[in-house]
Design a protein around this motif. Structure first.
Motif, mmCIF file in Angstrom:
data_model
loop_
_atom_site.group_PDB
_atom_site.id
_atom_site.type_symbol
_atom_site.label_atom_id
_atom_site.label_comp_id
_atom_site.label_asym_id
_atom_site.label_seq_id
_atom_site.Cartn_x
_atom_site.Cartn_y
_atom_site.Cartn_z
ATOM 1 N N TYR A 174 0.859 -1.187 0.000
ATOM 2 C CA TYR A 174 0.000 0.000 0.000
ATOM 3 C C TYR A 174 0.889 1.229 0.000
ATOM 4 O O TYR A 174 1.665 1.454 0.928
ATOM 5 N N LEU A 175 0.798 2.023 -1.063
ATOM 6 C CA LEU A 175 1.658 3.194 -1.202
ATOM 7 C C LEU A 175 0.834 4.403 -1.638
ATOM 8 O O LEU A 175 -0.077 4.282 -2.456
ATOM 9 N N TYR A 176 1.167 5.552 -1.095
ATOM 10 C CA TYR A 176 0.486 6.775 -1.488
ATOM 11 C C TYR A 176 0.695 7.036 -2.980
ATOM 12 O O TYR A 176 1.791 6.816 -3.518
ATOM 13 N N GLY A 177 -0.340 7.533 -3.627
ATOM 14 C CA GLY A 177 -0.262 7.790 -5.060
ATOM 15 C C GLY A 177 0.814 8.785 -5.428
ATOM 16 O O GLY A 177 1.394 8.724 -6.525
ATOM 17 N N GLY A 213 -6.228 12.759 -3.565
ATOM 18 C CA GLY A 213 -4.934 12.142 -3.272
ATOM 19 C C GLY A 213 -5.076 10.639 -3.231
ATOM 20 O O GLY A 213 -5.018 10.046 -2.151
ATOM 21 N N PRO A 214 -5.299 9.982 -4.383
ATOM 22 C CA PRO A 214 -5.514 8.534 -4.389
ATOM 23 C C PRO A 214 -4.289 7.758 -3.906
ATOM 24 O O PRO A 214 -3.152 8.199 -4.091
ATOM 25 N N ASP A 215 -4.534 6.610 -3.290
ATOM 26 C CA ASP A 215 -3.473 5.693 -2.884
ATOM 27 C C ASP A 215 -3.563 4.424 -3.731
ATOM 28 O O ASP A 215 -4.616 4.117 -4.295
ATOM 29 N N GLU A 244 -7.938 8.246 -10.061
ATOM 30 C CA GLU A 244 -7.283 7.032 -9.546
ATOM 31 C C GLU A 244 -6.458 6.368 -10.637
ATOM 32 O O GLU A 244 -5.321 5.942 -10.392
ATOM 33 N N ARG A 245 -7.042 6.234 -11.818
ATOM 34 C CA ARG A 245 -6.314 5.622 -12.926
ATOM 35 C C ARG A 245 -5.064 6.423 -13.257
ATOM 36 O O ARG A 245 -4.009 5.854 -13.562
ATOM 37 N N GLU A 246 -5.174 7.740 -13.179
ATOM 38 C CA GLU A 246 -4.018 8.593 -13.453
ATOM 39 C C GLU A 246 -2.941 8.410 -12.395
ATOM 40 O O GLU A 246 -1.746 8.373 -12.708
ATOM 41 N N ALA A 247 -3.346 8.271 -11.136
ATOM 42 C CA ALA A 247 -2.387 8.159 -10.044
ATOM 43 C C ALA A 247 -1.622 6.843 -10.058
ATOM 44 O O ALA A 247 -0.501 6.772 -9.538
ATOM 45 N N VAL A 248 -2.202 5.804 -10.628
ATOM 46 C CA VAL A 248 -1.561 4.492 -10.627
ATOM 47 C C VAL A 248 -0.884 4.198 -11.965
ATOM 48 O O VAL A 248 -0.373 3.102 -12.177
#
Length: 428
Positions: free
Chosen positions: A93-96, A305-307, A129-133
Motif C-alpha cells: 500500500y503506497l500513497y499515489g 490524493g488517491p493511494d 485514480e487511474r491517473e495516479a496508478v
C-alpha cells in the motif's frame, strides 16, 4: 482514517534497482504472495477479514498479510530498503504521490495488459485514480483509496453569525464573505484556517483554486512552473486578502497542524479537509455540514490524493496471483464492505449503485456529499519526482503572502524561479 498527504517529503527518496532471486515455492502448490498493507485500527481489521475470505475461496493462491514493519506513512522507505534484497512483498500500500519514484524501480510490475481485461472494469475506477496508478503509460497496481477536498462548516457558528449554509453554486467570494462574518476575535473564532508551516497541506488547498480559474501547476512537459499565472495570482491574492485585510484566517504555523482540533473545539467556521476526519467529528459531537469546494465560473473542481496497491515482481506466477487478488479485492461488492468498515470513499463509480450503498451513506454523516464530489476530482498533482521541491517552494510563497510580507505575484514568481531551477535538473 489517514491524512491524505502525510509523508509526502519521502517522495524525495530515489528508489534504486535491486537484485535477489524469487522465493522458492512448492511445485504444484498454491502460489504464495505477501501483502504489506500498513493499515491500522478498523482498516487493518477489514483488510485482514477480506484476505481470509479470499484465501478460503481461492485455494490456488495463498495471501499472507504483514505490516511491513510500518504504517502507511512510513511504507516508502520500508519498500525502498526491501527492494535492495529479496525481502520485498508482492503487493504494498503506497500513497499515489509516491508513484513516480516507485515506478522507476525495475522490480515494480507492469499490469498494463492485465487491466485491459473487460472483467476488471478499469474504466469504472475514477479518472484521478487511474491517473495516479499510471506512470509513463505503465500501470503499476490497482487503486486502493480515493479522497477529495471539501469544506466542513460548523452549523452552530454559522447560525450564531446569521450565515446560511453554502449553496451548491457558491463561489470563493461567498467563501470569503462567510469567513469574515463568522470571525469573532473576542471569542477566539476564525472563519477558516490555512497552514503556513511549509507542508503540502498549505499547497494542496491552493491547487483547486488555480485549476478552477484555468491555470495549472506545471507546464504540460513538467519542465516549467505554471502556478504563477494570473489564475495562481488570483487564488493566492484572495487568500492574502482574507488573512491580511479581513483577518478571518487562523494562520497555523504548527508542524502538527491544529486545523482539525480547532474545528472540533468550535473555533473555526469552515475547515477544508476530507472524509478521513468524519469519524472524529462524529465522535466529538460537532454539528457540522459538508459542502463541495466553492467554484469559479461554475467550476467546482477539487483535488484528490488517491493511494495505490502497487505490485512488485518476483516471478510471473506471483505477479499474476497478485493481480488476481487485487481484482477481487477492488470489486464493487468487496469495496462496499471495506467502505462500511472504514468510512473510505467508493473507488468505483458502480459502487454507488449497489443496494447497500444507502446504509453506508447513513452511517457516516456527510459522506454522500464527499462521495458525489468525486466527479469534481479531475486531476492529480504532476507525476514528477521533483514535485516535492516545487511544493516546498510554493508553501514558502503562501506563508510569505499570508503573513503580509509580500504580495501574491512576487511570492509566486520567486517560487516559480526556484521551481524552474529544480525542474531543470536531469532525471526529474
Amino acid at each position: 482514517m489517514r491524512r491524505p498527504l502525510a509523508g509526502l517529503a519521502l517522495l524525495a527518496l530515489v528508489v534504486t534497482g535491486c537484485g535477489g532471486g524469487a522465493r522458492e515455492q512448492a511445485a504444484g502448490g498454491p502460489v504464495e504472495i505477501t501483502i504489506w498493507h500498513g493499515q491500522e485500527d478498523a482498516s487493518a481489521k477489514s483488510i485482514e477479514k477480506l484476505v481470509t475470505r479470499f484465501n478460503q475461496s481461492h485455494p490456488d493462491i495463498k495471501v499472507s498479510t504483514e505490516s511491513g514493519g510500518a504504517t502507511a506513512d512510513g511504507m516508502l522507505p520500508k519498500i525502498t530498503a526491501a527492494l535492495t534484497s529479496d525481502s520485498f512483498p508482492d503487493i504494498a500500500y503506497l500513497y499515489g504521490s509516491w508513484a513516480p519514484n516507485i515506478a522507476r524501480n525495475p522490480k515494480t510490475a507492469d499490469l498494463t495488459e492485465f487491466v485491459k481485461d473487460p472483467k476488471i472494469g478499469w474504466q469504472d475506477f475514477w479518472g484521478s485514480e487511474r491517473e495516479a496508478v499510471t506512470v509513463g503509460g505503465k500501470v503499476i497496481g490497482f487503486p486502493a483509496v480515493v479522497d477529495n477536498m471539501v469544506v466542513l462548516y460548523n452549523k452552530k457558528l454559522f447560525a450564531k453569525a446569521g450565515v446560511e449554509a453554502p449553496k451548491p453554486d457558491w463561489t470563493w467570494d461567498d467563501f470569503r464573505a462567510m469567513a469574515k462574518r463568522v470571525t469573532d476575535p473576542g471569542a477566539g473564532v476564525f472563519g477558516t484556517t490555512w497552514p503556513i508551516s511549509g507542508g503540502e497541506e498549505a499547497v494542496w488547498g491552493l491547487w483547486p483554486m488555480v485549476w478552477q480559474a484555468g491555470g495549472d501547476i506545471l507546464t504540460a512537459d513538467h519542465k516549467k512552473a505554471a502556478f504563477n499565472s494570473p489564475a495562481g495570482q488570483q487564488a493566492l491574492g484572495r487568500l492574502r486578502d482574507m488573512a491580511v485585510t479581513d483577518k478571518s484566517v487562523y494562520l497555523d504555523s504548527s508542524p502538527a497542524e491544529k486545523g482539525q482540533k480547532l474545528f472540533e473545539s468550535e473555533r473555526l467556521g469552515m475547515f477544508m479537509s476530507g472524509p478521513w476526519v468524519l469519524p472524529d467529528l462524529q465522535a466529538a459531537g460537532i454539528e457540522y455540514g459538508v459542502a463541495q469546494l466553492p467554484g469559479t465560473n461554475g467550476n467546482h473542481e477539487t483535488i484528490s490524493g488517491p493511494d495505490n496497491w502497487v505490485v512488485f515482481e518476483h516471478d510471473e506466477r506471483r505477479v499474476k496471483a497478485a493481480a488476481t487478488f487485487l481484482a477481487w479485492l477492488t470489486a464493487a461488492e468487496r469495496q462496499l464492505e471495506w467502505m462500511s468498515d472504514t468510512g473510505s470513499l467508493p473507488i468505483r463509480e458502480s459502487i454507488t449503485k449497489l443496494p447497500g450503498y444507502k446504509d453506508y451513506v447513513a452511517k457516516y454523516q456527510g459522506i454522500e456529499v464527499i462521495s458525489t464530489n468525486l466527479v469534481n476530482a479531475k486531476r492529480v498533482r504532476p507525476p514528477t519526482t521533483r514535485y516535492p521541491r516545487v511544493s516546498a517552494f510554493v508553501a514558502e510563497a503562501i506563508a510569505e503572502a499570508l503573513l503580509g510580507k509580500t504580495d501574491a505575484k512576487t511570492a509566486l514568481d520567486q517560487a516559480a524561479a526556484k521551481s524552474d531551477a529544480a525542474l531543470a535538473v536531469p532525471g526529474s
